[in-house]
Design an enzyme around this catalytic site. Structure first.
Site, PDB file in Angstrom:
ATOM      1  N   ASN A  33       9.776 -38.794 -22.385  1.00  0.00           N
ATOM      2  CA  ASN A  33      10.811 -38.301 -23.311  1.00  0.00           C
ATOM      3  C   ASN A  33      10.185 -37.771 -24.661  1.00  0.00           C
ATOM      4  O   ASN A  33      10.817 -37.418 -25.530  1.00  0.00           O
ATOM      5  CB  ASN A  33      11.625 -39.592 -23.820  1.00  0.00           C
ATOM      6  CG  ASN A  33      10.717 -40.823 -24.526  1.00  0.00           C
ATOM      7  OD1 ASN A  33      10.045 -41.402 -23.533  1.00  0.00           O
ATOM      8  ND2 ASN A  33      10.390 -40.993 -25.662  1.00  0.00           N
ATOM      9  N   GLY A  35       5.931 -35.988 -26.489  1.00  0.00           N
ATOM     10  CA  GLY A  35       4.737 -35.728 -26.114  1.00  0.00           C
ATOM     11  C   GLY A  35       4.500 -35.014 -25.020  1.00  0.00           C
ATOM     12  O   GLY A  35       5.101 -34.125 -24.734  1.00  0.00           O
ATOM     13  N   ILE A  36       3.268 -35.108 -24.296  1.00  0.00           N
ATOM     14  CA  ILE A  36       2.487 -34.443 -23.225  1.00  0.00           C
ATOM     15  C   ILE A  36       3.565 -34.616 -21.975  1.00  0.00           C
ATOM     16  O   ILE A  36       3.889 -33.583 -21.407  1.00  0.00           O
ATOM     17  CB  ILE A  36       1.319 -34.869 -23.017  1.00  0.00           C
ATOM     18  CG1 ILE A  36       0.279 -34.352 -23.846  1.00  0.00           C
ATOM     19  CG2 ILE A  36       1.081 -34.165 -21.475  1.00  0.00           C
ATOM     20  CD1 ILE A  36      -1.003 -34.910 -23.796  1.00  0.00           C
ATOM     21  N   GLY A  37       4.258 -35.888 -21.891  1.00  0.00           N
ATOM     22  CA  GLY A  37       5.014 -36.086 -20.976  1.00  0.00           C
ATOM     23  C   GLY A  37       6.378 -35.341 -20.915  1.00  0.00           C
ATOM     24  O   GLY A  37       6.705 -35.086 -19.739  1.00  0.00           O
ATOM     25  N   TYR A 185      -9.014 -48.428 -26.788  1.00  0.00           N
ATOM     26  CA  TYR A 185      -8.231 -47.292 -26.144  1.00  0.00           C
ATOM     27  C   TYR A 185      -8.935 -46.643 -25.090  1.00  0.00           C
ATOM     28  O   TYR A 185      -8.352 -46.538 -24.050  1.00  0.00           O
ATOM     29  CB  TYR A 185      -7.611 -46.355 -27.450  1.00  0.00           C
ATOM     30  CG  TYR A 185      -7.097 -45.266 -26.669  1.00  0.00           C
ATOM     31  CD1 TYR A 185      -5.774 -45.078 -26.137  1.00  0.00           C
ATOM     32  CD2 TYR A 185      -7.837 -44.013 -26.603  1.00  0.00           C
ATOM     33  CE1 TYR A 185      -5.118 -44.163 -25.759  1.00  0.00           C
ATOM     34  CE2 TYR A 185      -7.024 -42.736 -26.199  1.00  0.00           C
ATOM     35  CZ  TYR A 185      -5.958 -43.052 -25.468  1.00  0.00           C
ATOM     36  OH  TYR A 185      -4.933 -41.993 -25.238  1.00  0.00           O
TER      37      TYR A 185
END
Length: 320
Positions: A33, A35-37, A185
């Site tokens: 939904n 960003g990169i996605g 991270y």
């Protein structure tokens, strides 16, 4: 072991702007939904495939679906609720796909926290490790029958450039003793990438047709990303400020190219690593040798066992 053949071996020309058709196929993009996605989903929707966005937020997912449909005529796109922080919900999410087969899943969703305070999921796992790695590890288990039913199912795991400078602490996977946001991270993304390679080794040993491919998107900035209102709006000032950085990094639309190629390119086989061409930070997708911490098969096997114990599931079960 993951292949260490030279980059681009056995692959033909690939045009990121002229993707092959994928009519009749269905792809799931976690975190699709934003960003990169989002751009992975938009680009895949342009191939004629059905694209399903996995998202915790129905409102944001609705906006992403509307944006894709406004740019891709006759796009076949929808969304399901997916909360990778809640392991007990993932079986229901997989069931909600209402599919007989799934041709690929792109494990894209992820979180990165900069605050010094360590966070946990509702299941009690450190949040970045729990969402970025354990959630996708468990989701793969529940998707296994659907992926195995496809002629050549694919699991595409999106790592990060940040992972390449880290090593796992197998005695402190959840950073209970040594929590530093950037390191935690990076280690969560390294865990994801090791999972992708270990999954492929296990699939090959089982004689499965499913392939596991690992990618990372390089460096991606909002200031270099084209507007997709209301998902992302880039003002003129932001665009101008971002231009100098374009020498080294790219927008999130270009950062999606590695995952899109890993889903669609028939020449790609399991166990491969695909990154941006220029220094692993920007450019068209290029195959890279699997080296350093990414090639540590012992660490990957130990991580797999620990992840199985933490989630209670076994991802390759049902993928044979």
């Amino acid at each position: 072991m993951p292949s260490t053949a030279p980059p681009e071996a056995s692959t033909g020309p690939w045009d990121v702007h002229r993707l092959p058709r994928a009519d009749g196929k269905t792809f799931l993009v976690t975190g699709g939904n934003a960003g990169i996605g989002y751009f992975v989903a938009e680009q895949l929707a342009g191939t004629g495939a059905t694209v399903v966005l996995g998202s915790r937020d129905a409102g944001r997912a609705d906006a992403a679906v509307a944006s894709i449909r406004s740019r891709v005529p006759d796009a076949r796109v929808r969304h399901i609720r997916l909360d990778l922080a809640d392991l007990s919900s993932l079986e229901a999410s997989a069931d909600s796909l209402r599919l007989e087969r799934l041709d690929a899943v792109v494990h894209n969703a992820g979180v990165k926290y900069d605050q010094p305070t360590r966070r946990e999921t509702g299941d009690g796992h450190e949040a970045m490790f729990g969402i970025n790695h354990l959630g996708h590890f468990a989701l793969t288990h529940w998707l296994a029958p659907l992926l195995a039913a496809a002629p050549e199912g694919r699991v595409v795991t999106t790592g990060s450039f940040a992972a390449t400078s880290e090593r796992l602490d197998l005695d402190d996977l959840e950073s209970t003793r040594d929590y530093r946001p950037d390191r935690t991270y990076g280690r969560s993304k390294l865990a994801q990438m090791l999972f992708g390679f270990e999954l492929d080794r296990r699939l090959r040993a089982a004689g499965s047709r499913v392939r596991s491919v690992v990618t990372h998107p390089g460096g991606a900035l909002d200031s270099l990303t084209p507007s997709r209102p209301p998902i992302h709006v880039r003002g003129t000032g932001e665009r101008l400020r971002g231009l100098p950085a374009g020498v080294l990094v790219q927008g999130k639309d270009a950062a999606a190219w590695t995952a899109v190629r890993a889903v669609l390119d028939p020449a790609i086989t399991g166990g491969q690593l695909w990154t941006p061409r220029l220094f692993g930070l920007r450019g068209t997708p290029r195959r890279q040798p699997v080296r350093g911490p990414l090639a540590d098969t012992e660490a990957a096997a130990r991580l797999w066992s620990a992840s199985r114990d933490l989630t209670g599931v076994e991802p390759e079960s049902g993928l044979g």
